[in-house]
Design an enzyme around this catalytic site. Sequence first.
Site, PDB file in Angstrom:
ATOM      1  N   GLY A  38       3.188 -10.140  -5.132  1.00 25.04           N
ATOM      2  CA  GLY A  38       2.585  -8.946  -4.532  1.00 25.04           C
ATOM      3  C   GLY A  38       1.095  -8.912  -4.816  1.00 25.04           C
ATOM      4  N   GLY A  42      -1.031  -6.331  -3.651  1.00 28.24           N
ATOM      5  CA  GLY A  42      -1.623  -5.005  -3.451  1.00 28.24           C
ATOM      6  C   GLY A  42      -2.419  -4.634  -4.700  1.00 28.24           C
ATOM      7  N   GLY A  43      -2.729  -3.356  -4.817  1.00 28.58           N
ATOM      8  CA  GLY A  43      -3.550  -2.914  -5.946  1.00 28.58           C
ATOM      9  C   GLY A  43      -2.947  -3.271  -7.298  1.00 28.58           C
ATOM     10  N   ALA A  44      -1.636  -3.097  -7.456  1.00 26.80           N
ATOM     11  CA  ALA A  44      -1.013  -3.347  -8.763  1.00 26.80           C
ATOM     12  C   ALA A  44      -1.049  -4.833  -9.110  1.00 26.80           C
ATOM     13  CB  ALA A  44       0.430  -2.838  -8.754  1.00 26.80           C
ATOM     14  N   GLY A  45      -0.666  -5.679  -8.146  1.00 26.70           N
ATOM     15  CA  GLY A  45      -0.629  -7.118  -8.410  1.00 26.70           C
ATOM     16  C   GLY A  45      -2.015  -7.665  -8.722  1.00 26.70           C
ATOM     17  N   PHE A 105      -6.628  18.039  -4.160  1.00 27.78           N
ATOM     18  CA  PHE A 105      -5.405  17.436  -3.635  1.00 27.78           C
ATOM     19  C   PHE A 105      -4.222  18.260  -4.094  1.00 27.78           C
ATOM     20  CE2 PHE A 105      -4.310  13.502  -1.437  1.00 27.78           C
ATOM     21  CZ  PHE A 105      -5.546  13.120  -0.960  1.00 27.78           C
ATOM     22  N   ASP A 147      11.449  -5.418  -0.841  1.00 23.67           N
ATOM     23  CA  ASP A 147      11.982  -6.750  -1.210  1.00 23.67           C
ATOM     24  C   ASP A 147      12.113  -6.927  -2.720  1.00 23.67           C
ATOM     25  OD1 ASP A 147      11.712  -7.164   1.490  1.00 23.67           O
ATOM     26  OD2 ASP A 147       9.973  -8.488   1.319  1.00 23.67           O
ATOM     27  N   GLN A 159       9.803  10.326  -1.470  1.00 20.68           N
ATOM     28  CA  GLN A 159       8.851  11.356  -1.029  1.00 20.68           C
ATOM     29  C   GLN A 159       8.586  11.326   0.469  1.00 20.68           C
ATOM     30  OE1 GLN A 159       4.360  11.262  -2.134  1.00 20.68           O
ATOM     31  NE2 GLN A 159       5.233  13.026  -3.163  1.00 20.68           N
ATOM     32  N   HIS A 196       5.918  12.711   3.025  1.00 23.44           N
ATOM     33  CA  HIS A 196       4.583  13.305   3.082  1.00 23.44           C
ATOM     34  C   HIS A 196       4.593  14.325   4.216  1.00 23.44           C
ATOM     35  CE1 HIS A 196       0.299  13.774   3.552  1.00 23.44           C
ATOM     36  NE2 HIS A 196       0.081  13.000   2.505  1.00 23.44           N
ATOM     37  N   LEU A 205      -0.021   8.211   8.754  1.00 18.53           N
ATOM     38  CA  LEU A 205      -0.398   9.273   7.828  1.00 18.53           C
ATOM     39  C   LEU A 205      -1.695   9.984   8.196  1.00 18.53           C
ATOM     40  CD1 LEU A 205       0.777  10.301   5.086  1.00 18.53           C
ATOM     41  CD2 LEU A 205      -1.165   9.173   4.054  1.00 18.53           C
ATOM     42  N   GLU A 248      -3.592  13.928   2.827  1.00 19.17           N
ATOM     43  CA  GLU A 248      -3.697  15.260   2.256  1.00 19.17           C
ATOM     44  C   GLU A 248      -5.168  15.657   2.070  1.00 19.17           C
ATOM     45  OE1 GLU A 248      -0.551  15.539  -0.730  1.00 19.17           O
ATOM     46  OE2 GLU A 248      -1.983  16.694  -1.886  1.00 19.17           O
ATOM     47  N   ARG A 253       3.850  17.932  -2.348  1.00 19.46           N
ATOM     48  CA  ARG A 253       4.380  17.440  -1.080  1.00 19.46           C
ATOM     49  C   ARG A 253       5.819  17.833  -0.825  1.00 19.46           C
ATOM     50  NH1 ARG A 253       1.412  11.568  -1.532  1.00 19.46           N
ATOM     51  NH2 ARG A 253      -0.625  12.441  -1.018  1.00 19.46           N
ATOM     52  N   HIS A 284       7.256   8.354   2.847  1.00 18.72           N
ATOM     53  CA  HIS A 284       5.961   7.911   2.352  1.00 18.72           C
ATOM     54  C   HIS A 284       5.993   7.103   1.057  1.00 18.72           C
ATOM     55  CE1 HIS A 284       1.641   8.077   1.930  1.00 18.72           C
ATOM     56  NE2 HIS A 284       1.714   8.741   0.790  1.00 18.72           N
ATOM     57  N   ARG A 314       5.872  12.737  -6.607  1.00 17.59           N
ATOM     58  CA  ARG A 314       4.553  12.264  -7.011  1.00 17.59           C
ATOM     59  C   ARG A 314       3.472  13.185  -6.477  1.00 17.59           C
ATOM     60  NH1 ARG A 314       0.507   9.219  -4.551  1.00 17.59           N
ATOM     61  NH2 ARG A 314       1.749   8.600  -2.741  1.00 17.59           N
ATOM     62  N   LEU A 322      -2.507   5.432  -6.566  1.00 14.15           N
ATOM     63  CA  LEU A 322      -3.580   4.450  -6.761  1.00 14.15           C
ATOM     64  C   LEU A 322      -3.948   4.392  -8.243  1.00 14.15           C
ATOM     65  CD1 LEU A 322      -5.999   4.922  -3.703  1.00 14.15           C
ATOM     66  CD2 LEU A 322      -4.162   3.259  -4.007  1.00 14.15           C
TER      67      LEU A 322
HETATM   68  C1  LIG Z   1      -0.740   5.350   4.627  1.00 15.18           C
HETATM   69  C2  LIG Z   1      -0.731   5.528   3.135  1.00 15.18           C
HETATM   70  C3  LIG Z   1      -1.734   6.231   2.501  1.00 15.18           C
HETATM   71  C4  LIG Z   1      -1.729   6.401   1.118  1.00 15.18           C
HETATM   72  N1  LIG Z   1      -2.741   7.085   0.518  1.00 15.18           N
HETATM   73  C5  LIG Z   1      -2.768   7.181  -0.829  1.00 15.18           C
HETATM   74  C6  LIG Z   1      -3.860   7.801  -1.495  1.00 15.18           C
HETATM   75  O1  LIG Z   1      -4.815   8.244  -0.878  1.00 15.18           O
HETATM   76  N2  LIG Z   1      -3.837   7.873  -2.835  1.00 15.18           N
HETATM   77  C7  LIG Z   1      -2.800   7.377  -3.570  1.00 15.18           C
HETATM   78  O2  LIG Z   1      -2.831   7.459  -4.801  1.00 15.18           O
HETATM   79  N3  LIG Z   1      -1.760   6.761  -2.966  1.00 15.18           N
HETATM   80  C8  LIG Z   1      -1.726   6.641  -1.623  1.00 15.18           C
HETATM   81  N4  LIG Z   1      -0.673   6.012  -1.026  1.00 15.18           N
HETATM   82  C9  LIG Z   1       0.329   5.339  -1.851  1.00 15.18           C
HETATM   83  C10 LIG Z   1      -0.243   4.030  -2.371  1.00 15.18           C
HETATM   84  O3  LIG Z   1      -1.190   3.529  -1.476  1.00 15.18           O
HETATM   85  C11 LIG Z   1       0.843   2.967  -2.568  1.00 15.18           C
HETATM   86  O4  LIG Z   1       1.876   3.508  -3.346  1.00 15.18           O
HETATM   87  C12 LIG Z   1       0.265   1.764  -3.290  1.00 15.18           C
HETATM   88  O5  LIG Z   1      -0.879   1.292  -2.618  1.00 15.18           O
HETATM   89  C13 LIG Z   1       1.255   0.634  -3.468  1.00 15.18           C
HETATM   90  O6  LIG Z   1       0.560  -0.438  -4.070  1.00 15.18           O
HETATM   91  P1  LIG Z   1       1.316  -1.700  -4.645  1.00 15.18           P
HETATM   92  O7  LIG Z   1       0.295  -2.558  -5.273  1.00 15.18           O
HETATM   93  O8  LIG Z   1       2.442  -1.248  -5.491  1.00 15.18           O
HETATM   94  O9  LIG Z   1       1.964  -2.391  -3.379  1.00 15.18           O
HETATM   95  P2  LIG Z   1       1.358  -2.756  -1.924  1.00 15.18           P
HETATM   96  O10 LIG Z   1      -0.073  -2.459  -1.791  1.00 15.18           O
HETATM   97  O11 LIG Z   1       2.307  -2.170  -0.953  1.00 15.18           O
HETATM   98  O12 LIG Z   1       1.502  -4.320  -1.915  1.00 15.18           O
HETATM   99  C14 LIG Z   1       2.753  -4.975  -1.946  1.00 15.18           C
HETATM  100  C15 LIG Z   1       2.519  -6.442  -2.013  1.00 15.18           C
HETATM  101  O13 LIG Z   1       3.758  -7.110  -2.202  1.00 15.18           O
HETATM  102  C16 LIG Z   1       3.854  -8.190  -1.330  1.00 15.18           C
HETATM  103  N5  LIG Z   1       5.270  -8.450  -1.078  1.00 15.18           N
HETATM  104  C17 LIG Z   1       6.231  -7.556  -0.759  1.00 15.18           C
HETATM  105  N6  LIG Z   1       7.399  -8.190  -0.597  1.00 15.18           N
HETATM  106  C18 LIG Z   1       7.181  -9.498  -0.835  1.00 15.18           C
HETATM  107  C19 LIG Z   1       7.982 -10.656  -0.815  1.00 15.18           C
HETATM  108  N7  LIG Z   1       9.278 -10.634  -0.514  1.00 15.18           N
HETATM  109  N8  LIG Z   1       7.405 -11.843  -1.111  1.00 15.18           N
HETATM  110  C20 LIG Z   1       6.090 -11.922  -1.405  1.00 15.18           C
HETATM  111  N9  LIG Z   1       5.278 -10.848  -1.429  1.00 15.18           N
HETATM  112  C21 LIG Z   1       5.827  -9.659  -1.148  1.00 15.18           C
HETATM  113  C22 LIG Z   1       3.068  -7.780  -0.109  1.00 15.18           C
HETATM  114  O14 LIG Z   1       2.630  -8.900   0.616  1.00 15.18           O
HETATM  115  C23 LIG Z   1       1.903  -7.038  -0.750  1.00 15.18           C
HETATM  116  O15 LIG Z   1       0.896  -7.925  -1.126  1.00 15.18           O
HETATM  117  C24 LIG Z   1      -0.678   5.842   0.360  1.00 15.18           C
HETATM  118  C25 LIG Z   1       0.331   5.118   0.987  1.00 15.18           C
HETATM  119  C26 LIG Z   1       0.324   4.977   2.355  1.00 15.18           C
HETATM  120  C27 LIG Z   1       1.469   4.224   2.983  1.00 15.18           C
END
Ligand SMILES: Cc1cc2nc3c(=O)[nH]c(=O)nc-3n(C[C@H](O)[C@H](O)[C@H](O)COP(=O)(O)OP(=O)(O)OC[C@H]3O[C@@H](n4cnc5c(N)ncnc54)[C@H](O)[C@@H]3O)c2cc1C
Length: 585
Positions: free
Chosen positions: A11, A13-16, A115, A223, A242, A244, A254, A257, A288, A357, A399, A405
């Site tokens: 993954g 995203g931000g966490a990874g 918020f 996944d 949740q 939204h 979305l 908020e 929410r 959401h 949440r 984030l």
């Molecule tokens: C439209 C929207 C707006 C939001 N706005 C806010 C906000 O303003 N403030 C806030 O705090 N939160 C917000 N959230 C919530 C927040 O953005 C998410 O909870 C957060 O970004 C999730 O980050 P993550 O790193 O956990 O996963 P993600 O950013 O979802 O990344 C998941 C990663 O896992 C990978 N992955 C998944 N499955 C597999 C697989 N089988 N094999 C390989 N890779 C895989 C994907 O490719 C991706 O890189 C929002 C969410 C949405 C949907």
Amino acid sequence: MIKTFDVVIVGAGGAGLRAAVEIPKEYSCAVISKVYPPRSHTGTAQGGVCAALGNMEDDSWENHAFDTVKGSDYLGDQDSIEVMCRDAIRAIIELEHMGMPFSRNEKGQIAQRKFGGHTKPADPNDPYSNRLPVMRSCYSADRTGHVMLHTLFENSIKNQVTFFSEYFATDLLIENGVCKGVVAMDIATSELTVFQAKSVLFATGGNGRIFRITSNAHVGTGDGMALVYRAGLPLEDMEFYQFHPTGLWKLGILVSEAARGEGGILKNSSGERFMERYAPTVKDLAPRDMVSRAIITEIREGRGIRGSDGTDYVYLDVSHLGKELIDEKLPEITGFARTYLGVEPTKEPIPIQPTAHYAMGGIPTNADCEVLMNEMGETVKGLYAAGECACVSVHGANRLGTNSLLDLVVFGRRGGKAIAEFLKHADFQPVDESAADNSRRIIDAVMNSTGGEKIAALRTELQNSMMELCGVFRNEEGLKKMIEILGGLRERSRSVSIQDKGKVFNTELLGALELQNMLDNAEATVFGAYARNESRGAHTREDHPKRDDVNWMKHTFAFRKNSSYPELKYKPVVVTRYQPMERKY
Ligand SMILES: Cc1cc2nc3c(=O)[nH]c(=O)nc-3n(C[C@H](O)[C@H](O)[C@H](O)COP(=O)(O)OP(=O)(O)OC[C@H]3O[C@@H](n4cnc5c(N)ncnc54)[C@H](O)[C@@H]3O)c2cc1C
């Protein structure tokens, strides 16, 4: 093919990526992602990331912790919540130093906005006095996640991480409570690779795609949660999902908020600002779960607006904020309303409805992101999880906006640090090519199937029925029906066949694998919801409308059983300084 790394992060995203930045350069680190990293869902986050910086008005991390506990409807573990809210201030300044371009206030400091559910006491000497909305969410216009993700991507490239983009993880390798690695498929070629690793961190994001109307990207199929569940490990609190309040009507895209944080208001068919009746103090800035229930109640009681297709919505009105503020602070979301609904938000209200959401539940971890193998808190050696796929649990039953984030950067970093410590004494576990056999068998079965079922039909049925029977409101009868539907879908999913028999970018094959993952996510969600005879946070049981602290101050741990009937166990909530109270706003 076998590839060997000290750390594999699934993954991007931000966490990874935040975890990847933390891995010392002497260790080899791979990040696997099914999409190109900057396309992860984090990039769509709009409204902000919160921390009690106090740049706009007085605030404290204790205020933030209290709000998070109360927002969680007292299901959040208070030790983890304290860790997050205390660390938030450092985490934001760190992001700024990494290069994240925040919006600024007149003094040139990081700007903050209101918020839902973020408050401070009207009387600073009495934390339990009337609480009013506070400006705590740091933002970059309404593109906060976009700039955060790019900042973290750049910093992880600097850290010499090896990316495997468009690789789809298909299996988690665990033996005797020790993690050995993962198996992933290169989407471009359908080749399987065994990734041998001393430690693995899951950061695979949410599962909103199990519902019909959702704000989540198409990749949000849960996944990581499914792989962990199928490896015999539990999923925690999956019944807490949740909705939204403000998704664009019919589409679910979305509208952050932030729109209400900047002064937008919700209105019903007679133009009434109905949130005044549900949350007299904070009104449109209630949490929410409450606002979503209020909207559905307005619609059910005939005060919604009937759309051309016979479905109902209510209005989000920002027109009184003026074009200048809208263009400066809410450009993206008002653009969506123009593009997708043909509505001009500077002049008319936006039709909205609640949208699936955020998963409060997920892979259970402790505050160092180590994955728990059971409700006693024992951990799997070498396995970590962070971000939306994980459940620490800081969000409990509901949440607060902009706490996700924050969760990513606080716990992503803590996971990375815990791994760096673990690697000092860790060894590789033996693996060979046969580790991919399980994945190969599943893929071959799909490729060779001549069954008559189609992925899209099963997926649509799952999404529609989850929306109807396991959405904002739930009851025993509906959940029972949903359990039957799931059983049927599971059975039929065994006869899914696909038309694309090729090996290059076979997205139909991916769809089949994702469908299985979605069914696993739905299973843990529905059974947890069926068992929980109370209403708490986002889990509202019409037949059990009250919160039940005597019997339900506990986290659900769902374990997969071969019978497709999970076994449910429970773990008590950690309470430190905040005793449960009635939740009024
Ligand atoms: C439209 C929207 C707006 C939001 N706005 C806010 C906000 O303003 N403030 C806030 O705090 N939160 C917000 N959230 C919530 C927040 O953005 C998410 O909870 C957060 O970004 C999730 O980050 P993550 O790193 O956990 O996963 P993600 O950013 O979802 O990344 C998941 C990663 O896992 C990978 N992955 C998944 N499955 C597999 C697989 N089988 N094999 C390989 N890779 C895989 C994907 O490719 C991706 O890189 C929002 C969410 C949405 C949907």
